[in-house]
Design a protein around this motif. Structure first.
Motif, PDB file in Angstrom:
ATOM      1  N   LEU A 162       0.839  -1.190   0.000  1.00 45.58           N
ATOM      2  CA  LEU A 162       0.000   0.000   0.000  1.00 45.58           C
ATOM      3  C   LEU A 162       0.874   1.240   0.000  1.00 45.58           C
ATOM      4  N   ASN A 163       0.625   2.121  -0.962  1.00 42.10           N
ATOM      5  CA  ASN A 163       1.292   3.423  -1.041  1.00 42.10           C
ATOM      6  C   ASN A 163       2.815   3.329  -1.056  1.00 42.10           C
ATOM      7  N   ASP A 165      -5.323   6.239  -2.027  1.00 42.10           N
ATOM      8  CA  ASP A 165      -4.389   5.127  -1.859  1.00 42.10           C
ATOM      9  C   ASP A 165      -3.987   4.541  -3.215  1.00 42.10           C
TER      10      ASP A 165
END
Length: 289
Positions: A220-221, A272
């Motif tokens: 994530l990210n 995101d």
């Protein structure tokens, strides 16, 4: 072989960072409309019969850089998207905590392996955004990512014996089973538009003879590694999944089967970016809006 759909739903073969358009090597007329593209289902069913022509086209036609085309979901209007629930022991364990937080109690029946259906209209491709439903956000419901290995059904069938199940698989791709955490039925919570991103392409089954030896990662990210697992940890194996599902419903060429969420599921929010990788298949980038 890595089979991709790109641009106007052309068929491409991916090698390294390039793609070759092999659409003209197929014996069926090309129809770019997903709703009427019977050539795609015919390809899934009869890939063995046309493979030699496709391979010949790859060696004889020019290729293009992958970044010069727009990759699409490697599936056209599957008759159904089958999904597996509770298929990693560590995910079953973490769901006790998730359900206590999001439902206020643990639904014990949801801790057992089974299959359910997602709407085919939830399907999207690599790079296309997950759109969070305003009503679910307003209701305070968490929306989670679930990175999964996805089976692409080849010639399909009914009552398929487990020992013959791999013969009915065209190949594998990566998928996100996006999920609203609420008290609603599974199919409802997982069938919103954009809730089934798949891609970036299909790796044919001959290149992945052991689907129990693949590594799934989701970041994530760019920095937060949420999920990391190998498919050997599946409670119900790929052949057993295909056999089990086929004893309830006829699997048709081009159908998709999500094999179940690994541990590490968690909420996603507007802005995101999800990066999912499966060894032997590839990487898919998915923004959230």
């Amino acid at each position: 072989m890595k089979l991709a759909l790109f641009d106007d739903n052309r068929l491409g073969v991916v090698t390294d960072a390039a793609i070759t358009d092999v659409t003209t090597a197929l014996p069926w007329p090309h129809d770019p409309d997903p709703l009427t593209a019977g050539w795609w289902r015919a390809l899934c069913r009869d890939f063995a019969a046309v493979r030699a022509d496709v391979e010949k086209a790859v060696t004889g036609l020019p290729s293009r850089p992958l970044d010069a085309v727009r990759l699409r979901a490697p599936a056209l209007s599957p008759s159904k998207i089958v999904a597996c629930a509770s298929n990693y022991a560590a995910h079953v364990e973490e769901m006790h905590t998730v359900q206590e937080r999001t439902l206020g109690q643990v639904e014990s029946w949801m801790m057992n392996f089974d299959v359910f259906l997602k709407a085919p209209s939830s399907l999207t491709g690599p790079g296309e955004p997950i759109v969070l439903p305003e009503g679910e956000i307003a209701a305070g419901h968490e929306i989670h990512h679930e990175a999964e290995l996805v089976i692409v059904v080849g010639r399909g069938g009914r009552d398929i014996p487990e020992e013959r199940a791999l013969e009915h698989i065209l190949g594998y791709t990566a998928g996100l089973d996006v999920t609203v955490r609420s008290a609603a039925d599974r199919s409802r919570r997982k069938s919103h538009d954009t809730f089934s991103p798949v891609g970036p392409w299909i790796t044919t089954a001959d290149e992945l003879p052991d689907p129990a030896n693949l590594t799934i990662d989701l970041v994530l990210n760019g920095t937060d590694r949420r999920q990391h697992v190998t498919t050997k940890d599946l409670i119900t194996s790929v052949p057993a999944i295909v056999s089990y599902a086929s004893h309830m419903m006829t699997l048709l060429p081009g159908d998709l089967i999500f094999t179940g969420a690994p541990p590490g599921v968690g909420p996603i929010h507007r802005g995101d970016r999800l990066d999912m990788t499966i060894s032997g298949i590839g990487r898919m980038h998915t923004p959230v809006t």
